[in-house]
Motif scaffolding. Sequence first.
Motif, PDB file in Angstrom:
ATOM      1  N   TYR A 127      -6.802 -54.073 -12.685  1.00 13.75           N
ATOM      2  CA  TYR A 127      -5.648 -53.514 -13.369  1.00 13.75           C
ATOM      3  C   TYR A 127      -4.372 -53.871 -12.623  1.00 13.75           C
ATOM      4  CZ  TYR A 127      -9.398 -50.668 -15.320  1.00 13.75           C
ATOM      5  OH  TYR A 127     -10.557 -50.262 -15.910  1.00 13.75           O
ATOM      6  N   LYS A 128      -3.309 -54.049 -13.392  1.00 12.31           N
ATOM      7  CA  LYS A 128      -1.978 -54.235 -12.822  1.00 12.31           C
ATOM      8  C   LYS A 128      -1.105 -53.058 -13.252  1.00 12.31           C
ATOM      9  CE  LYS A 128      -2.105 -59.290 -13.289  1.00 12.31           C
ATOM     10  NZ  LYS A 128      -1.353 -60.457 -13.790  1.00 12.31           N
ATOM     11  N   VAL A 129      -0.217 -52.661 -12.373  1.00 15.32           N
ATOM     12  CA  VAL A 129       0.722 -51.584 -12.669  1.00 15.32           C
ATOM     13  C   VAL A 129       2.131 -52.094 -12.392  1.00 15.32           C
ATOM     14  CG1 VAL A 129       1.459 -49.238 -12.123  1.00 15.32           C
ATOM     15  CG2 VAL A 129      -0.969 -49.833 -12.025  1.00 15.32           C
ATOM     16  N   GLN A 130       3.006 -51.938 -13.366  1.00 16.64           N
ATOM     17  CA  GLN A 130       4.398 -52.338 -13.195  1.00 16.64           C
ATOM     18  C   GLN A 130       5.302 -51.166 -13.560  1.00 16.64           C
ATOM     19  OE1 GLN A 130       6.235 -56.296 -14.397  1.00 16.64           O
ATOM     20  NE2 GLN A 130       6.930 -55.030 -16.097  1.00 16.64           N
ATOM     21  N   ALA A 131       5.969 -50.633 -12.564  1.00 20.13           N
ATOM     22  CA  ALA A 131       6.897 -49.528 -12.801  1.00 20.13           C
ATOM     23  C   ALA A 131       8.241 -50.077 -13.262  1.00 20.13           C
ATOM     24  CB  ALA A 131       7.096 -48.729 -11.516  1.00 20.13           C
ATOM     25  N   MET A 132       8.821 -49.444 -14.261  1.00 20.13           N
ATOM     26  CA  MET A 132      10.169 -49.811 -14.683  1.00 20.13           C
ATOM     27  C   MET A 132      11.147 -49.188 -13.701  1.00 20.13           C
ATOM     28  SD  MET A 132      10.089 -49.671 -18.805  1.00 20.13           S
ATOM     29  CE  MET A 132       8.707 -50.321 -19.736  1.00 20.13           C
ATOM     30  N   TYR A 133      11.255 -49.838 -12.552  1.00 26.77           N
ATOM     31  CA  TYR A 133      12.085 -49.305 -11.465  1.00 26.77           C
ATOM     32  C   TYR A 133      13.537 -49.148 -11.915  1.00 26.77           C
ATOM     33  CZ  TYR A 133      14.660 -49.290  -7.040  1.00 26.77           C
ATOM     34  OH  TYR A 133      15.520 -48.988  -6.006  1.00 26.77           O
ATOM     35  N   ARG A 134      14.055 -50.151 -12.582  1.00 30.73           N
ATOM     36  CA  ARG A 134      15.418 -50.055 -13.111  1.00 30.73           C
ATOM     37  C   ARG A 134      15.423 -50.620 -14.516  1.00 30.73           C
ATOM     38  NH1 ARG A 134      20.785 -52.331 -13.206  1.00 30.73           N
ATOM     39  NH2 ARG A 134      22.298 -50.701 -12.714  1.00 30.73           N
ATOM     40  N   PHE A 135      15.733 -49.772 -15.472  1.00 28.36           N
ATOM     41  CA  PHE A 135      15.703 -50.157 -16.877  1.00 28.36           C
ATOM     42  C   PHE A 135      17.119 -50.440 -17.352  1.00 28.36           C
ATOM     43  CE2 PHE A 135      15.435 -49.116 -21.463  1.00 28.36           C
ATOM     44  CZ  PHE A 135      14.432 -50.002 -21.818  1.00 28.36           C
ATOM     45  N   LYS A 136      17.289 -51.593 -18.011  1.00 30.00           N
ATOM     46  CA  LYS A 136      18.592 -51.941 -18.574  1.00 30.00           C
ATOM     47  C   LYS A 136      18.485 -51.921 -20.082  1.00 30.00           C
ATOM     48  CE  LYS A 136      21.857 -53.446 -16.741  1.00 30.00           C
ATOM     49  NZ  LYS A 136      23.133 -52.840 -16.330  1.00 30.00           N
ATOM     50  N   GLU A 137      18.983 -50.882 -20.684  1.00 26.34           N
ATOM     51  CA  GLU A 137      18.850 -50.675 -22.127  1.00 26.34           C
ATOM     52  C   GLU A 137      19.476 -51.811 -22.924  1.00 26.34           C
ATOM     53  OE1 GLU A 137      17.636 -49.076 -25.584  1.00 26.34           O
ATOM     54  OE2 GLU A 137      17.230 -48.194 -23.635  1.00 26.34           O
ATOM     55  N   GLN A 138      20.581 -52.379 -22.418  1.00 29.43           N
ATOM     56  CA  GLN A 138      21.294 -53.354 -23.221  1.00 29.43           C
ATOM     57  C   GLN A 138      20.642 -54.722 -23.222  1.00 29.43           C
ATOM     58  OE1 GLN A 138      22.234 -52.220 -20.298  1.00 29.43           O
ATOM     59  NE2 GLN A 138      23.665 -53.532 -19.193  1.00 29.43           N
ATOM     60  N   LEU A 139      19.710 -54.970 -22.327  1.00 25.09           N
ATOM     61  CA  LEU A 139      19.098 -56.287 -22.285  1.00 25.09           C
ATOM     62  C   LEU A 139      18.154 -56.472 -23.468  1.00 25.09           C
ATOM     63  CD1 LEU A 139      18.237 -56.916 -18.531  1.00 25.09           C
ATOM     64  CD2 LEU A 139      20.197 -57.704 -19.832  1.00 25.09           C
ATOM     65  N   PHE A 140      18.262 -57.616 -24.102  1.00 23.42           N
ATOM     66  CA  PHE A 140      17.362 -57.930 -25.207  1.00 23.42           C
ATOM     67  C   PHE A 140      15.911 -57.860 -24.750  1.00 23.42           C
ATOM     68  CE2 PHE A 140      14.662 -61.189 -27.101  1.00 23.42           C
ATOM     69  CZ  PHE A 140      14.735 -60.877 -28.428  1.00 23.42           C
ATOM     70  N   TYR A 141      15.677 -58.317 -23.540  1.00 23.55           N
ATOM     71  CA  TYR A 141      14.314 -58.486 -23.053  1.00 23.55           C
ATOM     72  C   TYR A 141      13.544 -57.168 -22.990  1.00 23.55           C
ATOM     73  CZ  TYR A 141      10.480 -60.277 -20.392  1.00 23.55           C
ATOM     74  OH  TYR A 141       9.244 -60.620 -20.000  1.00 23.55           O
ATOM     75  N   LYS A 142      14.151 -56.170 -22.395  1.00 29.41           N
ATOM     76  CA  LYS A 142      13.572 -54.827 -22.345  1.00 29.41           C
ATOM     77  C   LYS A 142      12.106 -54.817 -21.866  1.00 29.41           C
ATOM     78  CE  LYS A 142      16.693 -52.891 -25.787  1.00 29.41           C
ATOM     79  NZ  LYS A 142      16.816 -52.208 -27.080  1.00 29.41           N
TER      80      LYS A 142
END
Length: 288
Positions: A270-285
């Motif tokens: 398993y891999k775990v990736q925390a959304m440490y810093r989320f940028k709402e405006q980025l298309f990529y999200k």
Amino acid sequence: MARTELSIDDLSRDFAGFTGSVRARYDRAVVDPVLTELSDLWTDSWVGLRTTTKPRRESSLRMLCGPGENPIDRLVDANLLKLDDHRISALVSDLRSLGPIEQGVDLESTRGVEKVWLCFREPVSSDDLLGLATLPQSIYDHRVHLAKQTGRIGAVGVNLTEKSINVYSIVEGEDLGTGDVAEILGQTGISPPGDDELTVNTQAFRIYRTFGWDAPDMRRICFATRFLAEDLPVRLHPDLASIAAVTPFADGNLRDFNFYTSYGPAGHYYKVQAMYRFKEQLFYKSRT
């Protein structure tokens, strides 16, 4: 308490602390130059903290930048990233030609930049991707499987260490059923997991497949899902709860994880990736 601004010192401290907490190695001489060179981007982009349940623990940062930013070429110019394998440099150039993209990098805690990302602002078809002549041969050998199962392609990650690519297909429409997941795995010769894990995989928003230049077969297939911290399926592995518990977030009010079940000849983990810093405006999200 949530931090309204992120400094490079915050990120450096949290990355080092997280890496130690998950029992991975951390080489400041490798990490710091990359953080410093791209300090303006690290503090103003989407950033994820990553690790796995593999016995030999790894830790990395993933950064996805907004339109117009080019962390890949900046690191090449600073001699912190080498695209000296002509197969990789040619593919990066070809992927950029497919349309508007957002770019990113993975910074591993001992090896430095080990992966670069090219994310399509308008997803491309598998036919468009396979129209490139610079992909690993193994992906062309899976053309029928890709055409049937992947739909549109949202991103390609190029692993500089493994000499491989991750191709991220978008799961569209209704959620997958357990039968769908079992069929996808079965078509690649992988026995389905237990019912609990099959059910987790039905929530996938992306499926990615890994192909290498130096291997004839698909290396792995992975189902990417997303959970709030309290809903992470920690029951699937004894280390998942402790990983979630030690993960820092730049915004303490948003504790989301991407969770990946990975299958292949080299094993299941398993891999775990925390959304440490989320940028709402980025298309990529966080599409990886």
